[in-house]
Design a protein around this motif. Structure first.
Motif, mmCIF file in Angstrom:
data_model
loop_
_atom_site.group_PDB
_atom_site.id
_atom_site.type_symbol
_atom_site.label_atom_id
_atom_site.label_comp_id
_atom_site.label_asym_id
_atom_site.label_seq_id
_atom_site.Cartn_x
_atom_site.Cartn_y
_atom_site.Cartn_z
ATOM 1 N N ALA A 37 0.865 -1.184 0.000
ATOM 2 C CA ALA A 37 0.000 0.000 0.000
ATOM 3 C C ALA A 37 0.898 1.229 0.000
ATOM 4 O O ALA A 37 1.307 1.710 1.049
ATOM 5 N N ILE A 38 1.249 1.707 -1.195
ATOM 6 C CA ILE A 38 2.182 2.841 -1.281
ATOM 7 C C ILE A 38 1.567 4.054 -1.979
ATOM 8 O O ILE A 38 2.274 4.992 -2.310
ATOM 9 N N GLY A 39 0.252 4.022 -2.212
ATOM 10 C CA GLY A 39 -0.436 5.200 -2.724
ATOM 11 C C GLY A 39 -0.281 5.467 -4.218
ATOM 12 O O GLY A 39 -0.278 6.626 -4.622
ATOM 13 N N VAL A 40 -0.121 4.418 -5.006
ATOM 14 C CA VAL A 40 -0.066 4.590 -6.459
ATOM 15 C C VAL A 40 -1.304 3.936 -7.071
ATOM 16 O O VAL A 40 -1.939 3.090 -6.443
ATOM 17 N N PRO A 41 -1.675 4.314 -8.298
ATOM 18 C CA PRO A 41 -2.838 3.694 -8.933
ATOM 19 C C PRO A 41 -2.710 2.176 -8.996
ATOM 20 O O PRO A 41 -1.600 1.632 -9.110
ATOM 21 N N ALA A 42 -3.845 1.492 -8.940
ATOM 22 C CA ALA A 42 -3.867 0.030 -8.918
ATOM 23 C C ALA A 42 -3.193 -0.594 -10.137
ATOM 24 O O ALA A 42 -2.611 -1.674 -10.043
ATOM 25 N N HIS A 43 -3.235 0.087 -11.274
ATOM 26 C CA HIS A 43 -2.626 -0.499 -12.482
ATOM 27 C C HIS A 43 -1.100 -0.370 -12.492
ATOM 28 O O HIS A 43 -0.449 -0.935 -13.350
ATOM 29 N N PHE A 44 -0.520 0.329 -11.538
ATOM 30 C CA PHE A 44 0.936 0.384 -11.392
ATOM 31 C C PHE A 44 1.393 -0.840 -10.594
ATOM 32 O O PHE A 44 1.920 -0.745 -9.505
ATOM 33 N N SER A 45 1.165 -2.003 -11.163
ATOM 34 C CA SER A 45 1.473 -3.275 -10.505
ATOM 35 C C SER A 45 2.555 -4.010 -11.296
ATOM 36 O O SER A 45 2.786 -3.716 -12.479
ATOM 37 N N ILE A 46 3.179 -4.996 -10.659
ATOM 38 C CA ILE A 46 4.226 -5.746 -11.366
ATOM 39 C C ILE A 46 3.644 -6.503 -12.550
ATOM 40 O O ILE A 46 4.320 -6.693 -13.549
ATOM 41 N N GLU A 47 2.395 -6.928 -12.439
ATOM 42 C CA GLU A 47 1.770 -7.650 -13.542
ATOM 43 C C GLU A 47 1.623 -6.774 -14.789
ATOM 44 O O GLU A 47 1.631 -7.290 -15.905
ATOM 45 N N ASN A 48 1.499 -5.483 -14.600
ATOM 46 C CA ASN A 48 1.308 -4.552 -15.720
ATOM 47 C C ASN A 48 2.600 -3.880 -16.175
ATOM 48 O O ASN A 48 2.580 -3.108 -17.131
ATOM 49 N N MET A 49 3.713 -4.138 -15.487
ATOM 50 C CA MET A 49 4.974 -3.526 -15.908
ATOM 51 C C MET A 49 5.374 -4.078 -17.270
ATOM 52 O O MET A 49 5.444 -5.280 -17.460
ATOM 53 N N GLU A 50 5.650 -3.167 -18.190
ATOM 54 C CA GLU A 50 5.996 -3.568 -19.547
ATOM 55 C C GLU A 50 7.467 -3.318 -19.866
ATOM 56 O O GLU A 50 8.091 -4.090 -20.579
ATOM 57 N N ASN A 51 8.021 -2.237 -19.327
ATOM 58 C CA ASN A 51 9.385 -1.864 -19.690
ATOM 59 C C ASN A 51 9.976 -0.941 -18.632
ATOM 60 O O ASN A 51 9.268 -0.127 -18.039
ATOM 61 N N LEU A 52 11.257 -1.089 -18.404
ATOM 62 C CA LEU A 52 12.054 -0.152 -17.599
ATOM 63 C C LEU A 52 13.125 0.371 -18.528
ATOM 64 O O LEU A 52 13.919 -0.402 -19.062
ATOM 65 N N TYR A 53 13.118 1.667 -18.754
ATOM 66 C CA TYR A 53 14.095 2.235 -19.672
ATOM 67 C C TYR A 53 14.677 3.526 -19.118
ATOM 68 O O TYR A 53 14.091 4.173 -18.254
ATOM 69 N N VAL A 54 15.847 3.848 -19.615
ATOM 70 C CA VAL A 54 16.570 5.054 -19.228
ATOM 71 C C VAL A 54 16.697 5.916 -20.467
ATOM 72 O O VAL A 54 16.957 5.412 -21.565
ATOM 73 N N GLU A 55 16.483 7.215 -20.294
ATOM 74 C CA GLU A 55 16.595 8.123 -21.432
ATOM 75 C C GLU A 55 17.211 9.449 -21.000
ATOM 76 O O GLU A 55 17.161 9.830 -19.841
ATOM 77 N N ARG A 56 17.799 10.106 -21.969
ATOM 78 C CA ARG A 56 18.389 11.411 -21.742
ATOM 79 C C ARG A 56 17.277 12.428 -21.541
ATOM 80 O O ARG A 56 16.268 12.405 -22.235
ATOM 81 N N HIS A 57 17.456 13.297 -20.543
ATOM 82 C CA HIS A 57 16.486 14.358 -20.281
ATOM 83 C C HIS A 57 17.261 15.612 -19.894
ATOM 84 O O HIS A 57 17.930 15.632 -18.858
ATOM 85 N N GLY A 58 17.194 16.622 -20.732
ATOM 86 C CA GLY A 58 17.967 17.830 -20.478
ATOM 87 C C GLY A 58 19.448 17.501 -20.447
ATOM 88 O O GLY A 58 19.964 16.857 -21.345
ATOM 89 N N GLY A 59 20.100 17.888 -19.363
ATOM 90 C CA GLY A 59 21.525 17.628 -19.230
ATOM 91 C C GLY A 59 21.849 16.356 -18.490
ATOM 92 O O GLY A 59 22.991 16.135 -18.096
ATOM 93 N N GLY A 60 20.857 15.480 -18.282
ATOM 94 C CA GLY A 60 21.104 14.268 -17.514
ATOM 95 C C GLY A 60 20.279 13.097 -18.004
ATOM 96 O O GLY A 60 19.893 13.041 -19.170
ATOM 97 N N TRP A 61 20.007 12.180 -17.080
ATOM 98 C CA TRP A 61 19.318 10.929 -17.399
ATOM 99 C C TRP A 61 18.195 10.673 -16.406
ATOM 100 O O TRP A 61 18.331 10.980 -15.219
ATOM 101 N N VAL A 62 17.103 10.098 -16.894
ATOM 102 C CA VAL A 62 15.987 9.692 -16.052
ATOM 103 C C VAL A 62 15.611 8.246 -16.378
ATOM 104 O O VAL A 62 15.934 7.740 -17.453
ATOM 105 N N ALA A 63 14.936 7.601 -15.441
ATOM 106 C CA ALA A 63 14.444 6.236 -15.644
ATOM 107 C C ALA A 63 12.924 6.259 -15.597
ATOM 108 O O ALA A 63 12.328 7.010 -14.814
ATOM 109 N N ASN A 64 12.300 5.443 -16.438
ATOM 110 C CA ASN A 64 10.838 5.349 -16.483
ATOM 111 C C ASN A 64 10.412 3.893 -16.530
ATOM 112 O O ASN A 64 11.073 3.060 -17.151
ATOM 113 N N ILE A 65 9.278 3.625 -15.892
ATOM 114 C CA ILE A 65 8.638 2.316 -15.970
ATOM 115 C C ILE A 65 7.360 2.506 -16.767
ATOM 116 O O ILE A 65 6.513 3.324 -16.403
ATOM 117 N N GLN A 66 7.230 1.769 -17.851
ATOM 118 C CA GLN A 66 6.049 1.817 -18.718
ATOM 119 C C GLN A 66 5.102 0.690 -18.327
ATOM 120 O O GLN A 66 5.555 -0.426 -18.061
#
Length: 126
Positions: A37-66
């Motif tokens: 119970a961490i306060g995120v939408p129900a669809h933000f579950s491991i079963e729905n995780m599709e991808n973890l990727y890193v991308e350049r953003h401005g002068g640095g890097w960010v990570a996103n979970i799709q």
């Protein structure tokens, strides 16, 4: 479980970033577990995780979970803050993996050790 090299997107077994972290959580006994119970939408579950990727953003890097199977009008990703990008790709990836751990188990603790350019999953068997 083989080591995962930070110098490529796939390890020797052909696992993606997301597959590696989920497998590491599984073999270290942290999955399966009750949904935290961490306060995120129900669809933000491991079963729905599709991808973890890193991308350049401005002068640095960010990570996103799709996510897949997202209800209409709801966000389809979560990630590290765009306003505070990391200095390098590896830092962003480690933060992204910690975010996967947080969503999956309720704890950002990583299930591996970083040794040079490799991530090693310590597993003990009786």
């Amino acid at each position: 479980m083989a080591a995962f090299s930070l110098s490529s997107n796939l390890n020797a077994d052909g696992l993606t970033n997301l597959e590696f972290i989920l497998q590491a959580l599984n073999v270290t006994g942290r999955l399966p577990c009750n949904r935290p119970a961490i306060g995120v939408p129900a669809h933000f579950s491991i079963e729905n995780m599709e991808n973890l990727y890193v991308e350049r953003h401005g002068g640095g890097w960010v990570a996103n979970i799709q996510f897949q199977d997202v209800p209409k009008g709801q966000p389809d990703c979560i990630g590290t803050p765009d306003a505070a990008p990391f200095d390098d790709q590896q830092q962003a990836l480690m933060a992204g993996m910690a975010l996967v751990c947080q969503l999956a188990t309720g704890s950002p603790e990583l299930p591996f050790l970083k040794v040079g350019q490799n991530l090693i999953v310590p597993v003990y068997r009786a």
